[in-house]
Design an enzyme around this catalytic site. Sequence first.
Site, PDB file in Angstrom:
ATOM      1  N   ASP A 272     -24.958  -2.985   8.901  1.00 50.97           N
ATOM      2  CA  ASP A 272     -23.355  -2.550   8.632  1.00 50.97           C
ATOM      3  C   ASP A 272     -23.446  -1.420   7.633  1.00 50.97           C
ATOM      4  OD1 ASP A 272     -20.789  -2.012   9.270  1.00 50.97           O
ATOM      5  OD2 ASP A 272     -20.152  -4.056   9.298  1.00 50.97           O
ATOM      6  N   GLU A 617      -3.026  -2.619  10.286  1.00 54.84           N
ATOM      7  CA  GLU A 617      -4.019  -3.516  10.270  1.00 54.84           C
ATOM      8  C   GLU A 617      -5.313  -2.868  10.657  1.00 54.84           C
ATOM      9  OE1 GLU A 617      -3.550  -6.318  13.582  1.00 54.84           O
ATOM     10  OE2 GLU A 617      -2.989  -4.692  15.092  1.00 54.84           O
TER      11      GLU A 617
END
Length: 879
Positions: A272, A617
């Site tokens: 990542d 969000e």
Amino acid sequence: MGKSLELVLALLLSSTVTPLAAAQPVPGTLGDTAATPEVRAQDIVSRMTLEEKAAQLGHTAPAIPRLGVPEYNWWNEGLHGVARAGIATVFPQAIGMAATWDTALLAKVGNTVATEFRAKFLERRLPDGGSEFYRGLTVWSPNINIFRDPRWGRGQETYGEDPYLSGRLGIAYIAGLQGNDPRIFKVIATSKHFAVHSGPESNRHREDVYPNPYDLEDTYLPAFRATVTEGKVQSVMCVYNAVNGVPGCASTMLMDDILRKSWGFGGYVVSDCGAAANIYRPDALHYTKTAPEGVAVGIKAGMDLICGDYRNKMTTDADSIVTAVKTGLLPQATVDRALERLFVARVRLGLFDPKLPFAEITAKDYDTPAHHAMSRKMAEESMVLLKNDGGLLPIKGDPRTIAVIGPNADSIDALVGNYYGTPSKPVTVLDGIRARYPKAKIVYAQGTGLIGPAEVPVPDAALCVDAACATKGLKAEYFAGTDLAGPATRTETLPNARLDWSGDRETSARWTGTLVAPTSGSYGFRFASENGYRVFVGDKLVVDEWGVGDAPSILTGTITLEKGRRYPIRVEGVQRGARSSQQLVWSIPGAGGDDAVAAAKAADLTIFVGGLSARIEGEEMRVQAPGFAGGDRTSLDLPAPQQALLDRLTATGKPLVLVLMNGSALAVNRADKTVPAIVEAWYPGGEGGHAVAGMLAGDFSPAGRLPVTFYKSADQLPAFTDYSMKGRTYRYFAGETLYPFGHGLSYTRFAYAAPTLSTTRVGADGKVNVSVTISNVGARDGDEVVQLYVAHPGAQNAPIRSLARFERVHLKKGETRRVSFTLDARALSLVDAKGVRRLTPGTVKLWIGGGQPGGRGGLPSVAGVATELKVDGQAMLPR
């Protein structure tokens, strides 16, 4: 932000085409299509210097002209369409596509997305034959992490809370992306984030997760296993966090013992972005003291490719790799192993072939009418009808006046979610209702913002270049780089702090002038941008969301202004991606939603479109509002400003429909009691407005099913930081839900006949065929999602029930069809406390129906049938 600005940006991006020069000659066997990919990869790696090898292990792999290796950028995002590369078809967000429970359609979407990736690659292919940022053919999707807790801001990227559903959907999307040619991949998909990753966002670079062996095997690993062993995914992304004390990107247990040895994975592992640096960064996991030590343990454990991020200046640690090899920390053979995996991948994409594969795809094969139609179909299938008291829906007749109200009614943000492309013709819910009811009077009032007052663009009339307000507008200055440093590359006067960058990366701008307040009171300011921003009014820094990443929040700052007074204003913005649109917006004093209430009172029908957006969000963001923290949520309630307006609309007594657009569960308890019809529309993509309007009008019968549990409150759940599955998801939550996993209503009705089993006693293979007859006994055509659940009454370490099979079927009015499922030992197995999966003797109860068995007050009974079987055999299943 304004739709016109989005479209200008998109057109600028999509119109830039780099002609492809002839690729450089490739020595050795790299370009020999008769040789195997492995031989071709080994040959080119053997010709590289150590420094060249190290540079190739980063996501920005430079060209090696002497070897005929073109530049290649591995970083590309394709969660629900081509992201960050200008105009593209935007499909519903992943959680919305999961709500379709339609693997066949998701595979078609994956194939369409892969076509658009190929087209985007051709559109901006580099002269040496390589690719730039967001234009490659290695796609970092799907996200198959388990959405274990609805507070996680990135849960919208997943396929929900169930391991089996997530695995089947992941397999389908991967099949579409990679294609069915065993020799050449259309694109390469990536299962992420491996493993045990689901928030909190605020601590993801420091989190050390200790899942117990049971939860690891029962919940966190099955979807990954499925995409590797069945889906044949060619790439896996390792996580930011640590697992059992070891950073995910340095975990031999995860990347070698499980992924490669147990599951036989043969592709490459990418970190990542920034996760490799987390191994050694003092402000992160700090597992090693130095960067060379960090990259050495990561690559030796099985990490093949390093993605950098903004925190570490996008470094991919090439110098650290060289140092690690030269100091004996990292064997060069291990470096070669990683490189060979990466070059095999590039070979199997056809990037070194004399002629590119998929020659039928051109640089214009994206954002086509056919692709739009598929996006609309997927959006239609994703709609979940949560409640429909009194049959308010579908809308009866042709209403004369419809009030469309709410912060998401005319919002593009609410269409696209996160990790998205730019829709060329985005259809908001307001647009869709206007198109569906052209003869009706449509009255629109925003009424409220998502988490505060309604925001509108600052009018040009309120801005002046000079203190005397002799000239309207603002002075704009543009800079190379993201820190507003050095002399301006150009300056101009604009009517407002409003601009569309034409795809430039790593640039910044400043707008200065004078602001005149039209009335006295408290104002909220925000720069509606795709990247970081700051707003100064007078001598006050009103809002600072400069950030470090791609996705700013909806962060707003407030200041009290006096009517007629002139205030110096300075707005600063940064551009980090090939997609950016800016607009200065504000909330003005006295904007309390009265116009929305008045519209509802005068209408025959009110449609309130609220919920959330990826601006509140999402991934590591700043949001200052009750119920939100770092991109995650602390409350599941509808944000207070929306609830207050919804209460006022309910009080009008007019027919009211609530349309929710969000990426995670909302505890709309008050609405469930007072609003007759509630629709979950997710983030439905570029065609989403048409899908919502069509569903409300009854152009199709909704058949979406919830891929997550809608709880009544976050107070029903364990602590967010607790990774134990006890008390979470439908499999382990014993309390009363608002809407259960698998729930969704229809405009028609279905009936199930008694099921038939091929055997009532199964042996060690667990094989049994389960068949059931389903009839559409309602008044119209529709889809049913047939769900088969298994339960092990009395067994230790057993979920309450688990989804074992499912199928979405279309039945015409009056039609009957037989649906069959085959269960096996894995479907009937249980995991023991040590994490070992076994088929064990005992009774297994089966439920086949349109949702989970049972229900709760206010929900209609779920159509379905039950049966059971005996397991006589036993077996230990491989991990």
